[in-house]
Design a protein around this motif. Structure first.
Motif, PDB file in Angstrom:
ATOM      1  N   ASN A 281       0.804  -1.220   0.000  1.00 54.62           N
ATOM      2  CA  ASN A 281       0.000   0.000   0.000  1.00 54.62           C
ATOM      3  C   ASN A 281       0.841   1.275   0.000  1.00 54.62           C
ATOM      4  OD1 ASN A 281      -2.355  -1.505   0.074  1.00 54.62           O
ATOM      5  ND2 ASN A 281      -2.460  -1.487   2.311  1.00 54.62           N
ATOM      6  N   LEU A 282       2.136   1.121   0.200  1.00 53.53           N
ATOM      7  CA  LEU A 282       3.009   2.292   0.280  1.00 53.53           C
ATOM      8  C   LEU A 282       3.432   2.697  -1.125  1.00 53.53           C
ATOM      9  CD1 LEU A 282       5.178   1.286   3.371  1.00 53.53           C
ATOM     10  CD2 LEU A 282       2.993   2.493   3.298  1.00 53.53           C
ATOM     11  N   SER A 283       2.511   3.308  -1.842  1.00 50.87           N
ATOM     12  CA  SER A 283       2.701   3.598  -3.260  1.00 50.87           C
ATOM     13  C   SER A 283       3.182   5.011  -3.544  1.00 50.87           C
ATOM     14  CB  SER A 283       1.381   3.384  -4.001  1.00 50.87           C
ATOM     15  OG  SER A 283       0.393   4.284  -3.491  1.00 50.87           O
ATOM     16  N   THR A 284       3.078   5.894  -2.544  1.00 54.73           N
ATOM     17  CA  THR A 284       3.302   7.309  -2.804  1.00 54.73           C
ATOM     18  C   THR A 284       4.303   7.898  -1.827  1.00 54.73           C
ATOM     19  OG1 THR A 284       1.001   7.486  -3.560  1.00 54.73           O
ATOM     20  CG2 THR A 284       2.155   9.544  -3.093  1.00 54.73           C
ATOM     21  N   LEU A 285       5.216   8.660  -2.350  1.00 49.86           N
ATOM     22  CA  LEU A 285       6.185   9.374  -1.529  1.00 49.86           C
ATOM     23  C   LEU A 285       5.640  10.787  -1.309  1.00 49.86           C
ATOM     24  CD1 LEU A 285       9.084   8.801  -0.375  1.00 49.86           C
ATOM     25  CD2 LEU A 285       9.945  10.055  -2.353  1.00 49.86           C
ATOM     26  N   HIS A 286       5.036  11.019  -0.161  1.00 53.64           N
ATOM     27  CA  HIS A 286       4.465  12.330   0.174  1.00 53.64           C
ATOM     28  C   HIS A 286       5.612  13.215   0.656  1.00 53.64           C
ATOM     29  CE1 HIS A 286       0.303  10.884  -0.110  1.00 53.64           C
ATOM     30  NE2 HIS A 286       0.776   9.762   0.406  1.00 53.64           N
ATOM     31  N   THR A 287       5.939  14.211  -0.128  1.00 54.81           N
ATOM     32  CA  THR A 287       7.180  14.959   0.080  1.00 54.81           C
ATOM     33  C   THR A 287       6.919  16.416   0.434  1.00 54.81           C
ATOM     34  OG1 THR A 287       8.216  13.538  -1.580  1.00 54.81           O
ATOM     35  CG2 THR A 287       9.408  15.533  -0.952  1.00 54.81           C
ATOM     36  N   VAL A 288       7.595  16.877   1.481  1.00 57.99           N
ATOM     37  CA  VAL A 288       7.599  18.296   1.839  1.00 57.99           C
ATOM     38  C   VAL A 288       8.990  18.849   1.531  1.00 57.99           C
ATOM     39  CG1 VAL A 288       7.426  19.968   3.709  1.00 57.99           C
ATOM     40  CG2 VAL A 288       5.831  18.049   3.602  1.00 57.99           C
ATOM     41  N   THR A 289       9.056  19.832   0.649  1.00 53.41           N
ATOM     42  CA  THR A 289      10.316  20.444   0.234  1.00 53.41           C
ATOM     43  C   THR A 289      10.375  21.877   0.720  1.00 53.41           C
ATOM     44  OG1 THR A 289      10.367  19.059  -1.748  1.00 53.41           O
ATOM     45  CG2 THR A 289      11.776  21.008  -1.746  1.00 53.41           C
ATOM     46  N   ILE A 290      11.495  22.280   1.289  1.00 56.12           N
ATOM     47  CA  ILE A 290      11.668  23.638   1.804  1.00 56.12           C
ATOM     48  C   ILE A 290      12.841  24.295   1.084  1.00 56.12           C
ATOM     49  CG2 ILE A 290      12.114  25.048   3.848  1.00 56.12           C
ATOM     50  CD1 ILE A 290      10.865  22.844   5.519  1.00 56.12           C
ATOM     51  N   CYS A 291      12.583  25.437   0.456  1.00 54.26           N
ATOM     52  CA  CYS A 291      13.600  26.151  -0.331  1.00 54.26           C
ATOM     53  C   CYS A 291      13.865  27.520   0.283  1.00 54.26           C
ATOM     54  CB  CYS A 291      13.147  26.310  -1.774  1.00 54.26           C
ATOM     55  SG  CYS A 291      12.801  24.742  -2.615  1.00 54.26           S
ATOM     56  N   ASP A 292      15.130  27.905   0.296  1.00 48.76           N
ATOM     57  CA  ASP A 292      15.556  29.187   0.868  1.00 48.76           C
ATOM     58  C   ASP A 292      15.650  30.222  -0.239  1.00 48.76           C
ATOM     59  OD1 ASP A 292      16.709  31.311   2.155  1.00 48.76           O
ATOM     60  OD2 ASP A 292      18.258  30.133   3.167  1.00 48.76           O
ATOM     61  N   LEU A 293      14.774  31.224  -0.201  1.00 43.79           N
ATOM     62  CA  LEU A 293      14.732  32.247  -1.244  1.00 43.79           C
ATOM     63  C   LEU A 293      15.743  33.360  -1.016  1.00 43.79           C
ATOM     64  CD1 LEU A 293      10.892  32.639  -1.859  1.00 43.79           C
ATOM     65  CD2 LEU A 293      12.556  31.325  -3.172  1.00 43.79           C
ATOM     66  N   ASP A 294      16.420  33.375   0.125  1.00 44.50           N
ATOM     67  CA  ASP A 294      17.410  34.419   0.399  1.00 44.50           C
ATOM     68  C   ASP A 294      18.756  34.131  -0.252  1.00 44.50           C
ATOM     69  OD1 ASP A 294      15.775  36.095   1.733  1.00 44.50           O
ATOM     70  OD2 ASP A 294      16.589  35.738   3.740  1.00 44.50           O
ATOM     71  N   GLN A 295      18.979  32.897  -0.663  1.00 40.76           N
ATOM     72  CA  GLN A 295      20.247  32.530  -1.270  1.00 40.76           C
ATOM     73  C   GLN A 295      20.293  32.981  -2.730  1.00 40.76           C
ATOM     74  OE1 GLN A 295      22.688  31.109   0.576  1.00 40.76           O
ATOM     75  NE2 GLN A 295      21.269  31.287   2.309  1.00 40.76           N
ATOM     76  N   VAL A 296      21.490  33.362  -3.189  1.00 42.71           N
ATOM     77  CA  VAL A 296      21.654  33.735  -4.597  1.00 42.71           C
ATOM     78  C   VAL A 296      21.282  32.555  -5.485  1.00 42.71           C
ATOM     79  CG1 VAL A 296      23.301  34.460  -6.358  1.00 42.71           C
ATOM     80  CG2 VAL A 296      23.435  35.426  -4.048  1.00 42.71           C
ATOM     81  N   GLU A 297      21.799  31.361  -5.134  1.00 45.10           N
ATOM     82  CA  GLU A 297      21.392  30.124  -5.788  1.00 45.10           C
ATOM     83  C   GLU A 297      20.424  29.414  -4.842  1.00 45.10           C
ATOM     84  OE1 GLU A 297      22.232  28.935  -8.802  1.00 45.10           O
ATOM     85  OE2 GLU A 297      23.406  30.728  -9.247  1.00 45.10           O
ATOM     86  N   MET A 298      19.184  29.246  -5.267  1.00 38.35           N
ATOM     87  CA  MET A 298      18.172  28.665  -4.391  1.00 38.35           C
ATOM     88  C   MET A 298      18.572  27.246  -3.979  1.00 38.35           C
ATOM     89  SD  MET A 298      14.056  28.238  -5.012  1.00 38.35           S
ATOM     90  CE  MET A 298      14.200  26.739  -5.983  1.00 38.35           C
TER      91      MET A 298
END
Length: 317
Positions: A281-298
């Motif tokens: 039943n474990l068919s889906t990888l529910h993913t939370v991604t956090i990105c830093d917008l203060d960096q020159v390269e995100m």
């Protein structure tokens, strides 16, 4: 199929202006609450939610699940049946919104201090509007609604064909436009600068490997301070030669970008799963991604839970 997807998106956009996001992120009866980038998710024994201890352990789990899938498919073929493909999960009803916020956001929000994607935002004396793949700024200071600046909501090297630009968020002088590209197969994050006079300039585009997050009741992104937070479902690959092909990864877009430029942003030890759930039943990888917008390269990092396909998503500070 693409025509059907486009039709559904067009219908959704006709029936709603600013969208309210869905709330609690549920996987197999176990809740995962996403907060700031610095908060760690603890290993739990009481509710049987644990993390893989190494990449080797996760790979062994994926191979075992793949073997189970192949065995089931052979049995169904012998019995004259067929193997069902993974389908997008059904949408869940959206909770009531919390409209209280101390910010100048014009978007309805579920939680004060957590901004949500929208197609109209406020930046100082200017309205910022996302419409039909374009960004516009409008001066509202003198109440004349004077147009100030306009720019494509995608980079000069990006082909917008097969891509839908759905929402935007603003952190300081950075505008993040969020879309999904069927042509490139993932979430697209376009970054733009807005200055004190309301003028817009393009900065960069990033490509997040994911399945489509969109529905008429549920967008995928939030903003807390300078942290851009995504929820994306990723349906596990059945490719024996590419077990990691369905795991979240990020690349900076350019004209000749190649698949191998994706850099994985999720480590095996940040993947959680419920011991009580049948592995099939474990068919889906529910993913939370956090990105830093203060960096020159995100830069981005991710955490995930393996579970059934149904989900609901909520973010608080």
């Amino acid at each position: 199929m693409l025509g059907s997807i486009k039709k559904n998106r067009q219908l959704a956009k006709k029936t709603a202006f600013l969208f309210i996001f869905m709330s609690l992120f549920l996987v197999g009866g176990i809740a995962l609450q996403c907060s700031s980038a610095s908060q760690n998710i603890k290993h739990s024994t009481g509710d049987k939610l644990i993390a893989f201890q190494s990449q080797t352990e996760l790979e062994a789990f994926l191979k075992k699940r793949l073997a189970q899938y192949e065995s089931k498919r052979k049995s169904e073929n012998k019995a004259g049946g067929y193997a069902k493909s993974s389908a997008a999960p059904a949408e869940m009803a959206s909770p009531m919104a919390d409209t209280g916020s101390e910010s100048e956001s014009v978007t309805n929000t579920q939680h004060a201090g957590v901004d949500e994607g929208g197609i109209v935002k406020v930046h100082g004396n200017y309205l910022v509007v996302l419409r039909r793949g374009r960004l516009f700024t409008i001066d509202v200071h003198r109440q004349n609604l004077d147009p100030i600046s306009a720019i494509n909501a995608y980079g000069p090297e990006v082909n917008p064909s097969g891509t839908w630009y759905d929402e935007m968020l603003i952190s300081k002088n950075t505008i993040a436009v969020i879309g999904y590209s069927y042509q490139r197969g993932g979430t697209e994050i376009g970054l733009f600068n807005i200055n004190s006079t309301g003028h817009l300039t393009y900065r960069a585009t990033y490509h997040l490997r994911s399945n489509d997050y969109y529905s008429s009741r549920n967008y995928a992104s939030r903003l807390i301070g300078n942290k851009l937070i995504f929820y994306t479902p990723l349906y596990l690959s059945y490719d024996r030669n590419n077990l990691w092909g369905s795991f979240p990864a990020l690349r900076k877009w350019h004209r000749d970008a190649k698949p191998e430029e994706f850099k994985q942003i999720l480590s095996a030890t940040e993947v959680f799963y419920p011991l009580s759930e049948d592995p099939q039943n474990l068919s889906t990888l529910h993913t939370v991604t956090i990105c830093d917008l203060d960096q020159v390269e995100m830069t981005c990092s991710a955490k995930a839970v393996l579970g059934p396909s149904s989900r609901n998503f909520y973010v608080s500070p």
